[in-house]
Design a protein around this motif. Structure first.
Motif, PDB file in Angstrom:
ATOM      1  N   ARG A 181       0.912  -1.231   0.037  1.00  0.00           N
ATOM      2  CA  ARG A 181       0.030   0.003  -0.010  1.00  0.00           C
ATOM      3  C   ARG A 181       0.816   1.257   0.017  1.00  0.00           C
ATOM      4  N   GLU A 182       1.768   1.251   0.742  1.00  0.00           N
ATOM      5  CA  GLU A 182       2.717   2.392   0.995  1.00  0.00           C
ATOM      6  C   GLU A 182       3.600   2.483  -0.478  1.00  0.00           C
ATOM      7  N   ALA A 183       4.076   1.368  -0.923  1.00  0.00           N
ATOM      8  CA  ALA A 183       4.698   1.277  -2.300  1.00  0.00           C
ATOM      9  C   ALA A 183       3.915   1.820  -3.256  1.00  0.00           C
ATOM     10  N   TYR A 184       2.552   1.803  -3.585  1.00  0.00           N
ATOM     11  CA  TYR A 184       1.745   2.145  -4.336  1.00  0.00           C
ATOM     12  C   TYR A 184       1.544   3.609  -4.131  1.00  0.00           C
ATOM     13  N   THR A 185       1.069   4.004  -3.207  1.00  0.00           N
ATOM     14  CA  THR A 185       1.117   5.488  -2.883  1.00  0.00           C
ATOM     15  C   THR A 185       2.374   6.171  -3.472  1.00  0.00           C
ATOM     16  N   LEU A 186       3.591   5.562  -3.027  1.00  0.00           N
ATOM     17  CA  LEU A 186       4.791   6.459  -3.217  1.00  0.00           C
ATOM     18  C   LEU A 186       4.791   6.447  -4.974  1.00  0.00           C
ATOM     19  N   LEU A 187       4.501   5.652  -5.484  1.00  0.00           N
ATOM     20  CA  LEU A 187       4.453   5.451  -7.081  1.00  0.00           C
ATOM     21  C   LEU A 187       3.493   6.177  -7.802  1.00  0.00           C
ATOM     22  N   THR A 188       2.517   6.153  -7.225  1.00  0.00           N
ATOM     23  CA  THR A 188       1.327   7.027  -7.825  1.00  0.00           C
ATOM     24  C   THR A 188       0.917   8.311  -7.503  1.00  0.00           C
ATOM     25  N   ALA A 189       1.256   8.887  -6.149  1.00  0.00           N
ATOM     26  CA  ALA A 189       0.679   9.841  -5.702  1.00  0.00           C
ATOM     27  C   ALA A 189       1.331  11.251  -6.370  1.00  0.00           C
ATOM     28  N   GLN A 190       2.564  10.764  -6.873  1.00  0.00           N
ATOM     29  CA  GLN A 190       3.267  11.852  -7.627  1.00  0.00           C
ATOM     30  C   GLN A 190       4.159  11.472  -8.756  1.00  0.00           C
ATOM     31  N   GLU A 191       3.835  11.656  -9.938  1.00  0.00           N
ATOM     32  CA  GLU A 191       4.752  10.944 -11.196  1.00  0.00           C
ATOM     33  C   GLU A 191       6.166  11.056 -10.798  1.00  0.00           C
ATOM     34  N   ILE A 192       6.921   9.829 -10.899  1.00  0.00           N
ATOM     35  CA  ILE A 192       8.154   9.907 -10.910  1.00  0.00           C
ATOM     36  C   ILE A 192       8.649   9.780 -12.380  1.00  0.00           C
ATOM     37  N   GLY A 193       9.136  11.214 -12.865  1.00  0.00           N
ATOM     38  CA  GLY A 193       9.375  11.367 -14.193  1.00  0.00           C
ATOM     39  C   GLY A 193      10.901  10.830 -14.603  1.00  0.00           C
ATOM     40  N   PHE A 194      11.297  11.368 -15.766  1.00  0.00           N
ATOM     41  CA  PHE A 194      12.671  10.956 -16.275  1.00  0.00           C
ATOM     42  C   PHE A 194      13.753  10.780 -15.333  1.00  0.00           C
ATOM     43  N   PRO A 195      14.697   9.829 -15.158  1.00  0.00           N
ATOM     44  CA  PRO A 195      14.863   8.536 -16.179  1.00  0.00           C
ATOM     45  C   PRO A 195      14.117   7.527 -15.649  1.00  0.00           C
ATOM     46  N   HIS A 196      13.232   7.501 -14.198  1.00  0.00           N
ATOM     47  CA  HIS A 196      12.769   6.433 -13.635  1.00  0.00           C
ATOM     48  C   HIS A 196      11.414   6.026 -14.067  1.00  0.00           C
ATOM     49  N   ARG A 197      10.868   6.699 -14.949  1.00  0.00           N
ATOM     50  CA  ARG A 197       9.386   6.872 -15.389  1.00  0.00           C
ATOM     51  C   ARG A 197       9.141   5.099 -15.738  1.00  0.00           C
ATOM     52  N   THR A 198       9.896   4.608 -16.511  1.00  0.00           N
ATOM     53  CA  THR A 198       9.711   3.167 -17.024  1.00  0.00           C
ATOM     54  C   THR A 198       9.757   2.280 -15.763  1.00  0.00           C
ATOM     55  N   ALA A 199      10.731   2.346 -14.787  1.00  0.00           N
ATOM     56  CA  ALA A 199      10.813   1.486 -13.603  1.00  0.00           C
ATOM     57  C   ALA A 199       9.515   1.584 -12.978  1.00  0.00           C
ATOM     58  N   ALA A 200       9.032   2.703 -12.644  1.00  0.00           N
ATOM     59  CA  ALA A 200       7.954   3.040 -11.748  1.00  0.00           C
ATOM     60  C   ALA A 200       6.832   2.590 -12.137  1.00  0.00           C
ATOM     61  N   ALA A 201       6.507   2.745 -13.697  1.00  0.00           N
ATOM     62  CA  ALA A 201       5.456   2.382 -14.400  1.00  0.00           C
ATOM     63  C   ALA A 201       5.160   0.594 -14.153  1.00  0.00           C
ATOM     64  N   LEU A 202       6.378   0.022 -14.491  1.00  0.00           N
ATOM     65  CA  LEU A 202       6.404  -1.389 -14.339  1.00  0.00           C
ATOM     66  C   LEU A 202       6.301  -1.835 -13.020  1.00  0.00           C
ATOM     67  N   LEU A 203       6.686  -1.260 -11.817  1.00  0.00           N
ATOM     68  CA  LEU A 203       6.442  -1.776 -10.565  1.00  0.00           C
ATOM     69  C   LEU A 203       5.168  -1.503 -10.073  1.00  0.00           C
ATOM     70  N   THR A 204       4.423  -0.500 -10.415  1.00  0.00           N
ATOM     71  CA  THR A 204       3.056  -0.201 -10.141  1.00  0.00           C
ATOM     72  C   THR A 204       2.081  -1.339  -9.922  1.00  0.00           C
ATOM     73  N   PRO A 205       2.002  -2.065 -10.686  1.00  0.00           N
ATOM     74  CA  PRO A 205       0.923  -3.257 -10.633  1.00  0.00           C
ATOM     75  C   PRO A 205       1.251  -4.493  -9.590  1.00  0.00           C
ATOM     76  N   TRP A 206       2.855  -4.482  -9.547  1.00  0.00           N
ATOM     77  CA  TRP A 206       2.952  -5.467  -8.459  1.00  0.00           C
ATOM     78  C   TRP A 206       2.839  -4.824  -7.232  1.00  0.00           C
ATOM     79  N   ALA A 207       2.904  -3.509  -7.091  1.00  0.00           N
ATOM     80  CA  ALA A 207       2.845  -2.991  -5.637  1.00  0.00           C
ATOM     81  C   ALA A 207       1.278  -3.125  -5.345  1.00  0.00           C
ATOM     82  N   ALA A 208       0.445  -2.765  -6.218  1.00  0.00           N
ATOM     83  CA  ALA A 208      -0.955  -3.173  -6.102  1.00  0.00           C
ATOM     84  C   ALA A 208      -1.427  -4.481  -5.586  1.00  0.00           C
ATOM     85  N   ALA A 209      -0.868  -5.574  -6.588  1.00  0.00           N
ATOM     86  CA  ALA A 209      -0.926  -6.874  -6.192  1.00  0.00           C
ATOM     87  C   ALA A 209      -0.642  -6.987  -4.719  1.00  0.00           C
ATOM     88  N   GLN A 210       0.707  -6.562  -4.387  1.00  0.00           N
ATOM     89  CA  GLN A 210       1.001  -6.733  -2.787  1.00  0.00           C
ATOM     90  C   GLN A 210       0.048  -6.055  -1.704  1.00  0.00           C
TER      91      GLN A 210
END
Length: 564
Positions: free
Chosen positions: A122-151
């Motif tokens: 839950r905390e991970a999902y909030t950190l990843l989605t509350a504010q966009e994590i822009g370049f150069p980590h946008r790809t990593a954040a986007a791919l992590l988000t569904p896994w954070a939601a699953a957890q």
């Protein structure tokens, strides 16, 4: 959708690496006592440049404590991430308003990964989605988000396929993540649709074939999995993981379970890591690898990639410790041992390299046998290099031109030309347009004054395919020399030397050509230069004889032998 061209290079990087658990950190320097904050900062910069991220983290941390300057906090935070000390990095993560945007973006990513590592999706999902994590980590954040939601137990959020405009990596690897999420939710038809899309291409990347095949195994469809692995092995016949998966499915042993959220998140981070490696952005790649290993310390592929980065940075001890962690008997072990052996070879410890390679090849693993043969040839032990290659050729399910070419080259270097010629011709029959075979066989004929017209036609084809190859242009120039066309020989050999200035044989050939056109002083200069370029015994003896006699090259055959 054509997926293969997008991911082949990235997936190959991910799958080619194998190791097991975290290498021990190098000792932290304690020579910071008495240094000014600026001195500690400079020491940290130097350590970071040398690949010594643990020492860099120590220096930057001490500098930050002494000075309280924000930029030093940021450097200490970054160095902690690079060293793999994510706990320290979390403590030092910059949150102040005056921190740089780059540092704050990385800090949010690090904190999100750490939250997942501790089971707080839950905390991970909030950190990843509350504010966009822009370049150069946008790809990593986007791919992590569904896994954070699953957890976090958010079933709907877990199956949302991430979308970043114009980011093909997110588009493709997000599909892989979605396939896993559907399977976790027992929505098997939807999962299979995604997996099939990932392996639709005839030469789908091995990691996608593995993912789809393991899904089929888990569904009890082992025959279909074997067929899929067989298709993958047609494109990648020496892929150790595909080979092991096929054997497992054929033996009807239990398939690996689908990834947990932490394991899936770790795998997701390997995508931007491999992309950064391909783009030669080694520090970003190391950041993602360290975060992946914080989530899943048993990721063998990630540890091998870390080892490669440490070796490239000059930290051989850390690299070797990473490579040495792969367990004997695992599919990754031969590749890890190969990298370990080459680390010693490249450090001028050939006996240790060969000892490791021989031990790894004792059970006949193809990767280990090939490594042993390559190392023996590198150390000019050509006769010893032949038996491992012969075993591979005899045991290979289908003729492999690369093995025949390697054995032919070893025969040629040890002076057994008839055997070399037979292997090289067999390799050429299997791959008639391969420039390396064309060049090697042509050179063998040219150097012996045999089949010159045929050899010249072959090397011209090789040069047309690879016009920036000094070795191939050297063969062409040497062919003109053998035909007595010395002016053309000089022209081509000068071109070859420009491309391969440090090659002793090309320089030796150029000296001979200069001599034949009357440029004697330049010829002597070239032969003297040869002796400074670490030539092998044969080339050294030839150059020394010409310099001692001052009679120039020996009598050369200049008439073409009849072609067969």
């Amino acid at each position: 959708m054509r997926l293969r061209s997008l991911t082949l290079a990235v997936s190959a990087l991910v799958l080619s690496a194998c190791a097991a658990t975290a290498p021990a950190s190098p000792p932290v320097s304690q020579d910071w006592a008495g240094r000014s904050p600026y001195g500690l900062f400079l020491a940290g910069q130097a350590a970071l440049s040398d690949g010594e991220s643990v020492q860099a983290a120590d220096y930057f941390g001490r500098a930050a404590e002494e000075s309280g300057v924000g930029v030093l906090d940021e450097r200490a935070f970054t160095a902690a991430v690079l060293s793999g000390d994510i706990d320290m990095a979390v403590r030092m993560a910059p949150t102040e308003a005056d921190a740089s945007e780059a540092a704050k973006r990385l800090a949010r990513l690090v904190r999100a990964v750490d939250a997942m590592a501790h089971g707080d999706g839950r905390e991970a999902y909030t950190l990843l989605t509350a504010q966009e994590i822009g370049f150069p980590h946008r790809t990593a954040a986007a791919l992590l988000t569904p896994w954070a939601a699953a957890q976090a137990g958010d079933r709907q959020g877990a199956i949302v396929r991430p979308d970043v405009p114009n980011d093909k990596l997110v588009e493709f690897f997000g599909l892989l993540g979605q396939a896993y999420q559907y399977e976790r939710l027992r929505r098997f038809d939807e999962a299979e649709t995604d997996f099939k899309a990932l392996t639709a291409e005839p030469e789908a990347a091995p990691m996608m074939v593995l993912a789809h095949g393991e899904f089929l195994e888990r569904r009890g469809r082992r025959d279909e999995a074997v067929a899929l692995y067989d298709r993958g092995l047609l494109a990648y016949p020496r892929d150790a993981l595909l080979t092991a998966a096929r054997a497992r499915a054929a033996d009807r042993r239990a398939a690996p379970p689908p990834p947990t959220p932490k394991e899936g998140a770790a795998q997701a981070l390997l995508t931007p890591a491999a992309a950064m490696l391909a783009a030669r952005q080694s520090q970003f790649a190391l950041v993602y690898l360290r975060l992946a290993l914080h989530l899943d310390p048993e990721r063998t592929d990630a540890w091998l990639m870390v080892g490669d980065l440490m070796a490239a940075a000059g930290d051989l001890q850390a690299a070797r410790e990473a490579y040495a962690r792969a367990e004997p008997g695992t599919p990754e072990y031969p590749a890890a041992q190969s990298k370990l052996a080459w680390s010693y070879q490249n450090a001028d410890e050939p006996e240790r390299a060969l000892e490791i390679a021989r031990q790894a090849a004792a059970d006949g693993d193809p990767t280990a046998l090939l490594t042993l043969s390559d190392l023996l040839r590198t150390n000019e032990r050509y006769a010893e290099a032949i038996p491992p290659l012969t075993r591979l050729i005899e045991e290979s399910p289908a003729p492999d031109w690369r093995l025949l070419f390697g054995r032919g080259a070893a025969y040629e270097r040890m002076g057994a030309w008839p055997q070399a010629e037979a292997d090289l011709q067999a390799a050429l029959e299997l791959n008639p347009d391969e420039p390396d075979i064309l060049n090697y066989l042509a050179y063998g004929w040219i150097d012996r004054g045999e089949r010159l017209e045929e050899a010249m036609e072959m090397v011209e084809r090789a040069v047309a395919s690879n016009p920036r190859s000094g070795a191939m242009i050297d063969t062409l120039g040497w062919g003109y020399y053998r035909l007595g066309e010395y002016d053309k020989a000089v022209e081509k050999l000068e071109e070859a030397v420009e491309l391969e200035a440090g090659d002793p044989e090309i320089n030796n050939h150029l000296g001979d050509a200069y001599w034949q056109v009357g440029r004697r002083d330049e010829a002597v200069f070239q032969w003297r230069r040869v002796l400074t370029l670490d030539p092998d015994k044969r080339i050294r003896a030839d150059a020394e004889a010409k310099l001692a006699s001052r009679a120039g090259p020996g009598v050369r055959q200049t008439a073409a032998a009849p072609t067969k």
